[in-house]
Design a protein around this motif. Sequence first.
Motif, PDB file in Angstrom:
ATOM      1  N   ASN A  99       0.838  -1.206   0.000  1.00 33.84           N
ATOM      2  CA  ASN A  99       0.000   0.000   0.000  1.00 33.84           C
ATOM      3  C   ASN A  99       0.871   1.253   0.000  1.00 33.84           C
ATOM      4  N   PHE A 103       0.725   4.013  -3.056  1.00 33.52           N
ATOM      5  CA  PHE A 103       0.126   5.333  -2.874  1.00 33.52           C
ATOM      6  C   PHE A 103       1.163   6.433  -2.662  1.00 33.52           C
ATOM      7  N   ASP A 130       5.295   6.264   4.846  1.00 35.45           N
ATOM      8  CA  ASP A 130       5.427   6.741   3.463  1.00 35.45           C
ATOM      9  C   ASP A 130       5.165   8.236   3.369  1.00 35.45           C
ATOM     10  N   ILE A 135      -4.487   9.473   3.869  1.00 31.90           N
ATOM     11  CA  ILE A 135      -5.866   8.957   3.963  1.00 31.90           C
ATOM     12  C   ILE A 135      -6.672   9.948   4.798  1.00 31.90           C
ATOM     13  N   THR A 148     -13.060  -2.376   1.099  1.00 32.68           N
ATOM     14  CA  THR A 148     -13.197  -0.926   1.273  1.00 32.68           C
ATOM     15  C   THR A 148     -11.992  -0.200   0.712  1.00 32.68           C
ATOM     16  N   GLN A 149     -12.263   0.791  -0.113  1.00 35.57           N
ATOM     17  CA  GLN A 149     -11.200   1.643  -0.631  1.00 35.57           C
ATOM     18  C   GLN A 149     -11.585   3.086  -0.378  1.00 35.57           C
ATOM     19  N   VAL A 150     -10.566   3.945  -0.306  1.00 33.14           N
ATOM     20  CA  VAL A 150     -10.851   5.347  -0.026  1.00 33.14           C
ATOM     21  C   VAL A 150     -11.513   5.970  -1.252  1.00 33.14           C
ATOM     22  N   ARG A 156      -6.545   8.734  -7.131  1.00 36.12           N
ATOM     23  CA  ARG A 156      -5.942   7.457  -6.793  1.00 36.12           C
ATOM     24  C   ARG A 156      -5.964   6.555  -8.005  1.00 36.12           C
ATOM     25  N   HIS A 158      -5.282   3.386  -8.809  1.00 33.93           N
ATOM     26  CA  HIS A 158      -4.963   2.141  -8.137  1.00 33.93           C
ATOM     27  C   HIS A 158      -6.095   1.135  -8.317  1.00 33.93           C
ATOM     28  N   SER A 161      -8.109  -4.532  -4.312  1.00 35.20           N
ATOM     29  CA  SER A 161      -9.365  -5.233  -4.053  1.00 35.20           C
ATOM     30  C   SER A 161     -10.018  -4.721  -2.777  1.00 35.20           C
ATOM     31  N   GLY A 162      -9.293  -3.927  -1.990  1.00 37.06           N
ATOM     32  CA  GLY A 162      -9.828  -3.462  -0.714  1.00 37.06           C
ATOM     33  C   GLY A 162      -9.831  -4.560   0.339  1.00 37.06           C
ATOM     34  N   GLY A 164      -6.614  -6.066   1.535  1.00 35.48           N
ATOM     35  CA  GLY A 164      -5.301  -6.194   2.190  1.00 35.48           C
ATOM     36  C   GLY A 164      -5.331  -5.808   3.661  1.00 35.48           C
ATOM     37  N   LEU A 165      -5.966  -4.685   3.997  1.00 32.57           N
ATOM     38  CA  LEU A 165      -5.960  -4.245   5.399  1.00 32.57           C
ATOM     39  C   LEU A 165      -6.902  -5.082   6.255  1.00 32.57           C
TER      40      LEU A 165
HETATM   41  P1  ADP Z   1      -6.284  -2.315  -1.561  1.00 33.85           P
HETATM   42  O1  ADP Z   1      -4.906  -1.719  -1.385  1.00 33.85           O
HETATM   43  O2  ADP Z   1      -6.269  -3.653  -2.192  1.00 33.85           O
HETATM   44  O3  ADP Z   1      -7.235  -1.351  -2.211  1.00 33.85           O
HETATM   45  P2  ADP Z   1      -6.382  -2.291   1.314  1.00 33.85           P
HETATM   46  O4  ADP Z   1      -7.364  -2.915   2.249  1.00 33.85           O
HETATM   47  O5  ADP Z   1      -4.954  -2.705   1.455  1.00 33.85           O
HETATM   48  O6  ADP Z   1      -6.919  -2.551  -0.128  1.00 33.85           O
HETATM   49  O7  ADP Z   1      -6.449  -0.720   1.483  1.00 33.85           O
HETATM   50  C1  ADP Z   1      -7.725  -0.094   1.515  1.00 33.85           C
HETATM   51  C2  ADP Z   1      -7.598   1.332   1.049  1.00 33.85           C
HETATM   52  O8  ADP Z   1      -6.916   2.122   2.040  1.00 33.85           O
HETATM   53  C3  ADP Z   1      -6.777   1.501  -0.222  1.00 33.85           C
HETATM   54  O9  ADP Z   1      -7.548   1.252  -1.383  1.00 33.85           O
HETATM   55  C4  ADP Z   1      -6.384   2.958  -0.104  1.00 33.85           C
HETATM   56  O10 ADP Z   1      -7.452   3.786  -0.544  1.00 33.85           O
HETATM   57  C5  ADP Z   1      -6.207   3.172   1.399  1.00 33.85           C
HETATM   58  N1  ADP Z   1      -4.776   3.057   1.808  1.00 33.85           N
HETATM   59  C6  ADP Z   1      -4.192   2.010   2.430  1.00 33.85           C
HETATM   60  N2  ADP Z   1      -2.892   2.256   2.693  1.00 33.85           N
HETATM   61  C7  ADP Z   1      -2.630   3.502   2.207  1.00 33.85           C
HETATM   62  C8  ADP Z   1      -1.466   4.337   2.183  1.00 33.85           C
HETATM   63  N3  ADP Z   1      -0.287   3.944   2.698  1.00 33.85           N
HETATM   64  N4  ADP Z   1      -1.580   5.566   1.609  1.00 33.85           N
HETATM   65  C9  ADP Z   1      -2.782   5.984   1.110  1.00 33.85           C
HETATM   66  N5  ADP Z   1      -3.911   5.244   1.101  1.00 33.85           N
HETATM   67  C10 ADP Z   1      -3.850   4.011   1.651  1.00 33.85           C
END
Ligand code: ADP
Length: 208
Positions: A99, A103, A130, A135, A148-150, A156, A158, A161-162, A164-165
């Motif tokens: 991530n 980003f 970073d 966010i 969930t994605q921002v 963005r 990018h 899949s939303g 990873g976190l």
């Molecule tokens: P993915 O990266 O597959 O979209 P994640 O669950 O890893 O899903 O992240 C969810 C969202 O959180 C990302 O789509 C992004 O919008 C935001 N995000 C996560 N990490 C960062 C970061 N280091 N800088 C900016 N936005 C981030």
Amino acid sequence: MDLGEKVSISDVDSIKRAGKHLLAMINDILNLTKFEAGRIDLQLDTVDLPILLDQVRETVVHLVKSKPVDLKVDVVPDLPVLQTDSRCLLQCLINLAANACQFTDRGHVTLSVRPFSDATQDWLWFSVIDTGCGIPNDQLERIFEPFTQVDSSLTRNHEGSGLGLAVTKRFSELLGGRVEIRSRIGHGTQANLFVPVFPITKPQALAA
Ligand code: ADP
């Protein structure tokens, strides 16, 4: 290409990138599904931290290779010996570092690990810092929910899949630890992952 087809290196690169992306997505879905089904059996092993962080670096470095982003690993000497499930820990760190690399358009991404103790136990504190787009505050809780994605109103570029976190949060809790994210729009993000040095009892996968 051997057959003399008109395929350029960049086409082959695109296919390779798409394959990796698909594999990462399938991996996230499988991990989440296994977690929800209570089917993750943790295996405690002794982790070689410099090797682990190198693996993380190797996995994500391609994400910054065409950008003016310095990817650094900062490990202090004499870290305590960590006993945990190294596969889960590796997956968490790869997700956070990927991530950060995705980003961040310029500046740096730094992975570091430090010892940390509180009244209850000894921890290892992994951080991924970073200098990326950041966010918004009101999204910081939501981003740990699956799929969930921002908000796309922020620029963005990018295609994640939303997931990873969501996986990272669940895995860190299985390891007896936690993950938190702090961020400032336009300045960057810091992800902190705390993992106990010795799990007091062997953590068990949560029942479904
Ligand atoms: P993915 O990266 O597959 O979209 P994640 O669950 O890893 O899903 O992240 C969810 C969202 O959180 C990302 O789509 C992004 O919008 C935001 N995000 C996560 N990490 C960062 C970061 N280091 N800088 C900016 N936005 C981030």
